[in-house]
Design an enzyme around this catalytic site. Sequence first.
Site, mmCIF file in Angstrom:
data_model
loop_
_atom_site.group_PDB
_atom_site.id
_atom_site.type_symbol
_atom_site.label_atom_id
_atom_site.label_comp_id
_atom_site.label_asym_id
_atom_site.label_seq_id
_atom_site.Cartn_x
_atom_site.Cartn_y
_atom_site.Cartn_z
ATOM 1 N N ASP A 296 -11.881 7.956 35.701
ATOM 2 C CA ASP A 296 -12.735 6.999 34.988
ATOM 3 C C ASP A 296 -14.266 7.191 35.491
ATOM 4 O OD1 ASP A 296 -13.974 4.604 33.803
ATOM 5 O OD2 ASP A 296 -12.302 3.225 34.451
ATOM 6 N N HIS A 297 -15.305 6.840 34.722
ATOM 7 C CA HIS A 297 -16.456 6.941 35.077
ATOM 8 C C HIS A 297 -16.944 5.638 35.909
ATOM 9 C CE1 HIS A 297 -17.194 9.407 31.085
ATOM 10 N NE2 HIS A 297 -16.983 10.045 32.353
ATOM 11 N N TYR A 476 -15.286 1.329 32.142
ATOM 12 C CA TYR A 476 -14.386 1.149 31.374
ATOM 13 C C TYR A 476 -13.914 2.171 30.607
ATOM 14 C CZ TYR A 476 -16.270 -3.370 32.863
ATOM 15 O OH TYR A 476 -16.986 -4.507 33.546
ATOM 16 N N HIS A 477 -13.715 3.198 31.095
ATOM 17 C CA HIS A 477 -13.155 4.493 30.527
ATOM 18 C C HIS A 477 -12.050 5.311 31.138
ATOM 19 C CE1 HIS A 477 -17.888 4.957 29.256
ATOM 20 N NE2 HIS A 477 -17.168 4.316 28.542
ATOM 21 N N PRO A 478 -11.084 4.494 31.426
ATOM 22 C CA PRO A 478 -9.819 5.257 31.858
ATOM 23 C C PRO A 478 -9.138 6.301 30.792
ATOM 24 C CG PRO A 478 -9.156 2.950 31.133
ATOM 25 C CD PRO A 478 -10.594 3.236 31.034
#
Length: 549
Positions: A296-297, A476-478
């Site tokens: 994730d970021h 919120y980039h899993p």
Amino acid sequence: MRHRYDYIIIGSGSAGCVLANRLSRDQNNTVLLLEAGGPDSNINLHVPGAYLKIHKSKDDWGFWSEKQENVLNRKIYLPRGKTLGGSSSTNAMAYVRGNPSDYNYWAKLGNTGWSFKELLPYFKRSENHAQIDVLDSHFHASTGELGVTLPTKFQTPFVNDFIEACAALGIPKNPDYNGESQVGAGLVQSTIKNGKRQSGATAFLKPALKRNNLKTITYARVDKILFQDKKAQGVQYEKGGKKFQVKAKKEIILSAGAFKSPQLLLLSGIGKESELKKHGIDCVHELIGVGENLQDHLFYPISALSKTQEGINHFISPLSQINAAWNYFIHRKGVFCNSPLEGMAFFDLDLIGKEVNFQLHFSPINIGSQYGYDAYDIYDYPRKDGFTVLPTLLHPKSRGTVSLASSDPSKPPVIQPNFLKEKEDLEQLIKGGKLVFKIMEEEAMKKHIKENGLPYNRKSDDLLVEHIKKTLETVYHPVGSCKMGSDSMAVVDASLKVHGVRNLRVVDASIMPKIVSGNTNAPVFMIAEKAADLILNSNKETIAVRDSN
């Protein structure tokens, strides 16, 4: 209701909505879309400026990480959309494709057909860009379903000066980071059309619902995929306290996202056999990579209070919200037409012209500057106006896992991201923060600043590290937990078929072998567009082979 469909799609997020649309275009295909959440009837899902009201609501799965050893043992909030449109109905609407090198790397790993040149047509297939007349049509389109726009209905004076300040430090102005080059600073491109959010549901699913061969069931939590031998035959889902089973004649497509897709594979007997046995689950097929490779970021806020009230914070007061709502609903203009993001910057962190490895999110919102760390909450904004730059780690070295808490499908998965486990991740976040300090010292930005916000003390690396660990959030980039490839840890092949079983694919962000250089929603729409072609062409070939025999 029928009990057999050609295709069953699990999850109505970005990918599921595209697939439902594309697969149901052929009236000979019957398609069932199952969504654990409800309809996207909450008005806040459709008003871009209401983004702050969505998380921790009924439309959010509201996941949390395990305690993060390297982030002060904090549990990190991990929202995921739980409604039609999934996270495309709840995200900050940034439309970012990433860097061509991201996809060329996927192809280099042996994933044939996934180079950027081969994927660009799929990005363009979905896109309906409002500013196509000023963009390079080689990289953009205006004929797709997904509305994309620059912030034209409301803009603060801060964002253009942010772009100027970046340019003064060697990050060039770039009016189109989705064009020929990603490098540079510019206005954000957002999935917004006529002042309303463009989610997977509004853009792709709802126009297709009039087709009599497409059925969507909400509040339907899928508990497991049903197998006979190693062939996926159907799914079991729960709705209203009752269990139902439906069968698939052609394929089952798992599009539940980077947390739920691996959980469902594990609940269905696909994963590491020793782990499945711990929960009393029979192993249908052992794939040790299920739930591994989670990425994730990460970002954190650096904020400032402004001399003037021209940002978004002053719209938080009840009276200002009423005025903004009037302006929005009556005139379709003003602050509610925009997401909380106005600008982006992509660059090599060392500023020596190498591959993009860092991002800045610019928001005309002053985050946390009057409450202090003890009361810090990224969703509880003070009314003192200002802006925030969020240094964003694009290529984390740390990897995490998604695993089962139990065999009970109603329980959330165990999410262990291992944030900052690799020291290089923290080093890059420090370097990025120090660059943001310099950006805020540039005259273009400094002229707006009344006083510094978070972090309050900017005198040492140690104090910056303390700030990072107190305020770190994911973007919120899993991705990556059902990765594509042919190695021992791969879950799906280049056609997104699950290794070792038949009639089952995974189509969502979890298939990314490595996270892309930017926000992940646009790439997921692309993945689904390509997957739809793979699925339809595969079944045409199957029919042709059968007919020839």
